[in-house]
Design a protein around this motif. Structure first.
Motif, PDB file in Angstrom:
ATOM      1  N   GLU A  15       0.816  -1.209   0.000  1.00 54.25           N
ATOM      2  CA  GLU A  15       0.000   0.000   0.000  1.00 54.25           C
ATOM      3  C   GLU A  15       0.853   1.264   0.000  1.00 54.25           C
ATOM      4  O   GLU A  15       0.357   2.345  -0.285  1.00 54.25           O
ATOM      5  N   LEU A  16       2.131   1.142   0.314  1.00 51.62           N
ATOM      6  CA  LEU A  16       3.014   2.307   0.372  1.00 51.62           C
ATOM      7  C   LEU A  16       3.681   2.543  -0.976  1.00 51.62           C
ATOM      8  O   LEU A  16       4.019   1.600  -1.689  1.00 51.62           O
ATOM      9  N   ALA A  22      11.057   4.378   1.018  1.00 46.75           N
ATOM     10  CA  ALA A  22      12.399   4.949   1.168  1.00 46.75           C
ATOM     11  C   ALA A  22      12.447   5.906   2.353  1.00 46.75           C
ATOM     12  O   ALA A  22      13.424   5.917   3.113  1.00 46.75           O
ATOM     13  N   GLN A  23      11.394   6.691   2.540  1.00 45.20           N
ATOM     14  CA  GLN A  23      11.349   7.618   3.675  1.00 45.20           C
ATOM     15  C   GLN A  23      11.290   6.860   4.998  1.00 45.20           C
ATOM     16  O   GLN A  23      11.901   7.270   5.987  1.00 45.20           O
ATOM     17  N   ALA A  27      14.030   7.102   7.908  1.00 37.49           N
ATOM     18  CA  ALA A  27      13.674   7.379   9.308  1.00 37.49           C
ATOM     19  C   ALA A  27      14.273   6.326  10.234  1.00 37.49           C
ATOM     20  O   ALA A  27      14.765   6.648  11.318  1.00 37.49           O
ATOM     21  N   ARG A  28      14.264   5.084   9.811  1.00 36.80           N
ATOM     22  CA  ARG A  28      14.814   3.999  10.622  1.00 36.80           C
ATOM     23  C   ARG A  28      16.324   4.130  10.782  1.00 36.80           C
ATOM     24  O   ARG A  28      16.879   3.828  11.826  1.00 36.80           O
ATOM     25  N   ALA A  53      19.199   8.449   2.644  1.00 37.70           N
ATOM     26  CA  ALA A  53      18.846   9.824   2.273  1.00 37.70           C
ATOM     27  C   ALA A  53      19.016  10.022   0.769  1.00 37.70           C
ATOM     28  O   ALA A  53      18.177  10.665   0.117  1.00 37.70           O
ATOM     29  N   ALA A  54      20.067   9.458   0.205  1.00 40.90           N
ATOM     30  CA  ALA A  54      20.300   9.568  -1.237  1.00 40.90           C
ATOM     31  C   ALA A  54      19.148   8.946  -2.014  1.00 40.90           C
ATOM     32  O   ALA A  54      18.697   9.505  -3.023  1.00 40.90           O
ATOM     33  N   LEU A  55      18.660   7.815  -1.562  1.00 47.56           N
ATOM     34  CA  LEU A  55      17.546   7.153  -2.239  1.00 47.56           C
ATOM     35  C   LEU A  55      16.299   8.038  -2.218  1.00 47.56           C
ATOM     36  O   LEU A  55      15.603   8.172  -3.230  1.00 47.56           O
ATOM     37  N   VAL A  56      16.027   8.669  -1.090  1.00 46.55           N
ATOM     38  CA  VAL A  56      14.869   9.561  -0.996  1.00 46.55           C
ATOM     39  C   VAL A  56      15.024  10.722  -1.984  1.00 46.55           C
ATOM     40  O   VAL A  56      14.090  11.043  -2.728  1.00 46.55           O
TER      41      VAL A  56
END
Length: 92
Positions: A15-16, A22-23, A27-28, A53-56
């Motif tokens: 569902e995401l 990625a976010q 966060a994890r 962070a790069a992936l986001v």
């Protein structure tokens, strides 16, 4: 045999969006202020944080920011960067 294991199909994950996943990963992996002293020089933790962070940024179509974070992650892994002083202690 694949190096990566197949995750079980999970309806909640499906569902995401990719960006939301990625976010959540970012966060994890983000080092919290409470963990700063313990993890500030942990190269694996710092590289993981920067890679997530790069992936986001990449998924947000911000390639320059993504590249900057990937370069920082590489620096942690190849030991060309080191931890800055603790932000709460300020400069002396």
């Amino acid at each position: 045999m694949s190096q990566f294991t197949q995750l079980p199909q999970n309806s909640q994950l499906n569902e995401l969006s990719t960006l939301e996943l990625a976010q959540a990963l970012m966060a994890r992996l983000t080092i919290t202020p409470e963990d700063w002293h313990r993890l500030k020089s942990n190269r694996q933790a710092r590289a993981s944080e920067q890679t997530a962070a790069a992936l986001v940024f990449l998924l947000k179509e911000q390639p320059q920011e993504a590249l900057s974070r990937l370069e920082m992650a590489t620096g942690w892994l190849d030991r060309s960067v080191s931890a800055p002083p603790c932000p709460s202690h300020g400069s002396k």
